[in-house]
Scaffold this active site. Structure first.
Site, short mmCIF file in Angstrom:
data_model
loop_
_atom_site.label_atom_id
_atom_site.label_comp_id
_atom_site.label_asym_id
_atom_site.label_seq_id
_atom_site.Cartn_x
_atom_site.Cartn_y
_atom_site.Cartn_z
N ALA A 1 5.62 7.64 -26.79
CA ALA A 1 5.45 6.82 -27.99
C ALA A 1 3.96 6.67 -28.24
O ALA A 1 3.16 6.70 -27.30
CB ALA A 1 6.09 5.45 -27.82
N VAL B 1 2.30 4.04 -28.99
CA VAL B 1 1.71 2.83 -28.42
C VAL B 1 1.62 2.85 -26.90
O VAL B 1 1.02 1.95 -26.31
CB VAL B 1 2.49 1.57 -28.86
CG1 VAL B 1 2.36 1.36 -30.36
CG2 VAL B 1 3.95 1.65 -28.44
N TYR B 2 2.22 3.85 -26.24
CA TYR B 2 2.08 3.93 -24.79
C TYR B 2 0.62 4.23 -24.45
O TYR B 2 0.12 5.32 -24.72
CB TYR B 2 2.98 5.02 -24.21
CG TYR B 2 4.47 4.76 -24.28
CD1 TYR B 2 5.00 3.57 -24.77
CD2 TYR B 2 5.38 5.73 -23.86
CE1 TYR B 2 6.35 3.35 -24.83
CE2 TYR B 2 6.75 5.51 -23.91
CZ TYR B 2 7.23 4.32 -24.41
OH TYR B 2 8.59 4.10 -24.47
N SER B 3 -0.04 3.24 -23.86
CA SER B 3 -1.46 3.36 -23.49
C SER B 3 -2.33 3.82 -24.66
O SER B 3 -3.23 4.64 -24.50
CB SER B 3 -1.62 4.30 -22.29
OG SER B 3 -1.11 3.71 -21.11
N LYS B 4 -2.01 3.28 -25.84
CA LYS B 4 -2.82 3.52 -27.05
C LYS B 4 -2.99 5.01 -27.36
O LYS B 4 -4.06 5.46 -27.76
CB LYS B 4 -4.19 2.87 -26.88
CG LYS B 4 -4.12 1.37 -26.63
CD LYS B 4 -5.49 0.77 -26.39
CE LYS B 4 -5.39 -0.72 -26.10
NZ LYS B 4 -6.71 -1.34 -25.82
#
Length: 342
Positions: free
Chosen positions: A59, A61-64
Site C-alpha cells: 500500500a 501508506v506503508y512506510s510512506k
C-alpha cells in the site's frame, strides 16, 4: 501451494499471500511492525516463491511509500508474469488538499506513483484502502474503469468497506458496465469474526473474494500471549495495540486454550492452526501473512498442505463465537431463510 479464484473472476491466486507492512520501518506504526530492507526483502521473496506463494500485497501508506519501493527492488529482474502484485491507495499521502481520497485526481496520481515505486507497468490487483464518502461513486468507479482499460490495473478490489459501501459500488458498476470489484481486503481472524455478519453473505452472493488482513488478530495469536503472563518484550503490541481492534482478554484466552489443545493434537503451531481455520472459511480467496524474518515466514507457510478436522474446526468455532449485534442475531434465528454461506 493451493490456488483459488479471486472472487467471481477467472484470476487464480495462492491461498497465502505476503504482506509488505514490515518493509521500510518508517513511522510509529510501521517501525513497530518491522524494518525489512531490500536485501532482506529479496530473501523473503525467494522463500515465498520457492513455496509457490507469488502474491505480494502492499500500500502507498506503508512506510510512506518505502514498502512499495523495497518490494519493487526485491522483485527486480524476476519474470513479471510469474508475480502477482497488489497494492492500495485512498488514505492521505501528502499534505495537499487532493492527496487523499478516491477522487479522479488522487487515484490517477496514486496509481502512477505506485507503478513507479514498484517498477512495473501494471498492477494485478488494485484496492481502495478505505471508503471515501466525499467523492461521488460515479467518479471513483469510472476512473478505476478507465485505469483498467488503459492496462494499468488488471483487477479491482476494496478494503475496510461496510456492506452498503460495497453493495452500492457493485450495483453502480453493474448499471454502467464498469469493472467490478472482485476482492475485499478485510480484517478477519479467530478473535475477530465480524466479517461473517454481513460482509461474508454479501461476498458469497456477489462473488467477492476475501483477502484477509491481520489473520492472527493483530499479533495476539502468535502463541506468545498467555493468561496471567506479562506481554512479551518482543511483542509489537507494546507499540501497536491502540491501532488495532480491541479484544477482551478473557475471550482471547478462551480461544488460545482451545488452540493450545489442538496444537498438542496436531503438532502444529498456534499461528498455523489459526491460519488453517481461516482457509476453511467461506469466501476466503487468500490470507495475507507477514513476517519480520525468514523463520517467521516459514512458520506461517506451514499453515497449508493439511487441514483441521471438522471436529477441531467446530471447537474453534464454539470458542470464538460471540453474540452478534442486531439485526444479525435476529436473522440467525431463521437459518432456513438466512443460511450460513458455504
Amino acid at each position: 501451494m493451493e490456488y483459488r479464484y479471486l472472487g467471481n473472476s477467472g484470476f487464480r491466486v495462492p491461498v497465502l499471500s505476503f504482506g509488505t507492512g514490515t518493509f521500510g520501518g518508517q513511522g510509529a506504526l510501521f517501525s513497530a511492525w518491522g524494518n525489512t530492507d531490500v536485501a532482506q526483502a529479496r530473501r523473503l521473496v525467494d522463500v515465498c516463491l520457492d513455496a509457490g506463494l507469488n502474491l505480494f500485497d502492499s500500500a502507498d501508506v506503508y512506510s510512506k511509500g518505502a514498502a512499495e519501493s523495497i518490494l519493487g527492488e526485491a522483485i527486480k529482474g524476476r519474470p513479471r508474469d510469474g508475480l502477482i502484485l497488489s497494492t492500495k491507495a485512498t488514505f492521505r499521502f501528502g499534505d495537499g488538499e487532493n492527496q487523499v481520497g478516491s477522487s479522479r485526481y488522487h487515484l490517477i496520481n496514486a496509481v502512477d506513483a505506485a507503478l513507479k515505486r514498484l517498477g512495473t507497468d501494471y498492477i494485478d490487483l488494485f484496492q481502495l484502502h478505505g471508503f471515501d464518502a466525499r467523492t461521488p461513486l460515479e467518479e471513483t468507479l469510472s476512473t478505476l474503469n478507465d485505469l483498467v482499460r488503459a492496462g494499468k490495473l488488471r483487477y479491482l478490489g476494496v478494503s475496510n468497506f461496510s456492506g452498503w459501501h460495497l453493495m452500492k459500488s457493485l450495483a453502480l458498476a453493474d448499471r454502467y458496465g464498469w469493472s467490478r470489484y472482485v476482492a475485499h481486503q478485510a480484517y478477519y481472524s479467530l478473535i475477530g469474526r465480524d466479517y461473517e455478519w454481513e460482509l461474508m453473505p454479501l461476498a458469497a452472493d456477489q462473488g467477492v473474494g476475501a483477502v484477509v488482513w491481520s489473520p492472527l488478530g493483530w499479533g495476539r495469536l502468535t502463541g506468545k500471549l498467555r493468561r496471567g503472563a506479562a506481554l512479551p518484550e518482543t511483542s509489537r503490541l507494546h507499540a501497536t495495540a491502540d491501532y488495532g481492534p480491541p479484544v477482551d482478554e478473557e475471550y482471547l484466552y478462551k480461544v488460545v486454550d482451545v488452540l493450545d489443545a489442538i496444537a498438542a493434537e496436531t503438532g502444529k503451531s498456534i499461528p498455523q492452526i489459526a491460519l488453517n481455520w481461516l482457509l476453511q472459511r467461506p469466501t476466503v480467496s487468500t490470507v495475507v501473512i507477514g513476517a519480520r524474518n525468514e523463520e517467521q515466514l516459514k512458520q506461517n507457510l506451514g499453515a497449508v498442505g493439511w487441514n483441521l478436522t471438522p471436529e477441531q474446526v467446530a471447537r474453534l468455532d464454539a470458542a470464538s463465537q460471540t453474540t452478534k449485534p442486531y439485526p444479525y442475531w435476529h436473522q440467525a434465528g431463521f437459518a432456513y431463510r438466512n443460511p450460513t454461506p458455504v
